[in-house]
Design a protein around this motif. Sequence first.
Motif, short mmCIF file in Angstrom:
data_model
loop_
_atom_site.label_atom_id
_atom_site.label_comp_id
_atom_site.label_asym_id
_atom_site.label_seq_id
_atom_site.Cartn_x
_atom_site.Cartn_y
_atom_site.Cartn_z
N PHE A 191 0.84 -1.19 0.00
CA PHE A 191 0.00 0.00 0.00
C PHE A 191 0.87 1.25 0.00
CE2 PHE A 191 -2.28 -3.30 2.31
CZ PHE A 191 -3.53 -3.28 1.71
N PHE A 192 0.42 2.26 -0.76
CA PHE A 192 1.03 3.59 -0.71
C PHE A 192 -0.06 4.58 -0.36
CE2 PHE A 192 2.16 7.65 -2.68
CZ PHE A 192 3.38 7.89 -2.06
N ARG A 193 0.20 5.41 0.66
CA ARG A 193 -0.81 6.35 1.13
C ARG A 193 -0.26 7.77 1.20
NH1 ARG A 193 -2.35 4.68 6.89
NH2 ARG A 193 -0.40 3.47 6.92
N HIS A 194 -1.17 8.74 1.06
CA HIS A 194 -0.87 10.14 1.37
C HIS A 194 -1.94 10.64 2.32
CE1 HIS A 194 -1.46 14.51 0.87
NE2 HIS A 194 -0.14 14.53 0.84
N LEU A 195 -1.51 11.22 3.44
CA LEU A 195 -2.43 11.78 4.43
C LEU A 195 -2.13 13.26 4.61
CD1 LEU A 195 -2.32 8.98 7.18
CD2 LEU A 195 -3.92 9.22 5.29
N THR A 196 -3.16 14.08 4.57
CA THR A 196 -3.01 15.53 4.67
C THR A 196 -2.69 15.95 6.09
OG1 THR A 196 -4.63 15.74 2.89
CG2 THR A 196 -4.13 17.73 4.15
N GLN A 197 -1.81 16.94 6.22
CA GLN A 197 -1.50 17.51 7.52
C GLN A 197 -2.62 18.46 7.95
OE1 GLN A 197 1.28 16.40 8.78
NE2 GLN A 197 2.10 17.78 10.33
N ASP A 198 -3.05 18.42 9.22
CA ASP A 198 -4.12 19.27 9.75
C ASP A 198 -5.33 19.28 8.81
OD1 ASP A 198 -2.56 20.05 11.95
OD2 ASP A 198 -1.61 21.64 10.77
N PRO A 206 0.12 24.11 -2.34
CA PRO A 206 1.42 23.68 -1.79
C PRO A 206 1.29 23.11 -0.38
CG PRO A 206 1.63 25.80 -2.87
CD PRO A 206 0.16 25.52 -2.79
N GLN A 207 0.43 23.71 0.45
CA GLN A 207 0.23 23.20 1.81
C GLN A 207 -0.46 21.83 1.78
OE1 GLN A 207 -2.08 26.65 3.13
NE2 GLN A 207 -0.45 27.12 4.60
N LEU A 208 -1.34 21.65 0.83
CA LEU A 208 -2.10 20.41 0.74
C LEU A 208 -1.20 19.21 0.52
CD1 LEU A 208 -5.14 19.57 0.70
CD2 LEU A 208 -4.97 19.61 -1.79
N LEU A 209 -0.09 19.44 -0.16
CA LEU A 209 0.82 18.34 -0.47
C LEU A 209 1.90 18.13 0.59
CD1 LEU A 209 1.25 18.99 -4.29
CD2 LEU A 209 -0.30 17.40 -3.16
N GLN A 210 1.89 18.98 1.63
CA GLN A 210 2.88 18.84 2.70
C GLN A 210 2.32 17.99 3.83
OE1 GLN A 210 6.21 20.03 2.85
NE2 GLN A 210 5.74 20.21 0.68
N GLY A 211 1.98 16.77 3.52
CA GLY A 211 1.43 15.86 4.53
C GLY A 211 2.38 14.71 4.81
N LYS A 212 1.84 13.52 4.90
CA LYS A 212 2.63 12.32 5.15
C LYS A 212 2.48 11.37 3.98
CE LYS A 212 1.79 12.46 10.15
NZ LYS A 212 1.19 11.72 11.30
N VAL A 213 3.56 10.74 3.59
CA VAL A 213 3.51 9.65 2.61
C VAL A 213 3.94 8.38 3.34
CG1 VAL A 213 3.79 11.04 0.54
CG2 VAL A 213 5.81 10.28 1.78
N GLU A 229 6.29 -0.73 7.81
CA GLU A 229 5.72 0.57 7.45
C GLU A 229 6.79 1.65 7.53
OE1 GLU A 229 1.67 1.89 8.70
OE2 GLU A 229 2.78 3.41 9.84
N ALA A 230 6.88 2.46 6.48
CA ALA A 230 7.78 3.61 6.46
C ALA A 230 6.94 4.85 6.23
CB ALA A 230 8.83 3.48 5.36
N GLU A 231 7.00 5.80 7.18
CA GLU A 231 6.20 7.03 7.11
C GLU A 231 7.14 8.23 7.06
OE1 GLU A 231 2.86 7.83 10.00
OE2 GLU A 231 4.19 9.47 10.57
N TYR A 232 6.94 9.09 6.06
CA TYR A 232 7.77 10.29 5.93
C TYR A 232 6.88 11.52 6.00
CZ TYR A 232 11.35 13.54 4.36
OH TYR A 232 12.24 14.57 4.27
N ASN A 233 7.14 12.37 7.00
CA ASN A 233 6.41 13.62 7.16
C ASN A 233 7.08 14.69 6.31
OD1 ASN A 233 5.46 16.17 8.23
ND2 ASN A 233 4.67 15.04 9.99
N LEU A 234 6.40 15.11 5.25
CA LEU A 234 6.99 16.06 4.30
C LEU A 234 7.19 17.43 4.93
CD1 LEU A 234 4.87 15.03 1.20
CD2 LEU A 234 7.29 14.51 1.58
N ALA A 235 6.28 17.85 5.81
CA ALA A 235 6.37 19.17 6.42
C ALA A 235 7.54 19.25 7.41
CB ALA A 235 5.07 19.52 7.12
#
Length: 310
Positions: A191-198, A206-213, A229-235
Amino acid sequence: MATPESLNPAPLTGLGDHSYKKVLEDDYSTGKLNLKFKGNTKNLGTANYKGWLDLSKQQSKQETKFQFPYQKYFFQIATREDGAKVHIDFGEVAKVGSNGRLNLFANAKLGSSHLGQAVLRFGGVTQFKQVTSHIRFEYNPSNVVNAFNRALWKNNNWVSVFAQDVQVTNGFKVRRFDFLIGRLSQNYDVFFRHLTQDPQKPKEVPQLLQGKVILDLVYRKDKNTFGLEAEYNLAKSQLNALAGVSTKVEKVDVKARLNLTQKKLALSGKGKLNDRFNWTLSTEVPIDGSSPAKQGFLPVPIGFTLDASL
């Protein structure tokens, strides 16, 4: 008469339940004491009670949920300390193609103080071939209208989920854009996921894409299930990694989860007292040489759940 999709127990605001949750998330409730009861009737009616005590915060909460059909409608009434929720699914209102259907639903979340704090929602669920789509409009006490859409698509070995939350009034802005893409097989899932910050705040693109992958890998062999599981917080430019395993020892489901970044080991066991009562016991301890946090008179933190089907 099947329970409608609008009353699916998986939260609508999430991306659904998938295999990585079973090995890396479920049954880890360290620091809490939980009590759950569920009763069923012959016509798909259910009554649920859940109470929990947060041992670290010394706070307790409870909720009740009643669900029952009437003619072609389905009703749900839920209560918590901060208010109540009334939900009605109007049943199938239209056919979609040869084998699809459309259900409409509405609900109101009532605040504990007065009705002026009610959040009103109206929407529909379309199920057509391999796609299940939720669309919901929400009006809240701040006179703001939000629109939410989640579409789940399954086809053979592939699954994808896309969820968007948009503030319609006071400037059209997207609050959340989450998605999941996964490939399933007999022995492994990816699985590959993107979760939005706040996700509750309106954002520019630009803010919308600064979440977690997040990348999840689940592997099954015999009675064992392994998860990475590997989680990277872009922000925050922050990486977190988990490894987990689930197996069965005698009649007990045993799980272990290693947080490689925080250097913590979580353990849980789940079994049956009898045909109606189940128990779950969990703990989490550091593996970096430091002492575990005490929980009252206990040398290590624990979590305990007792649930029953009546």
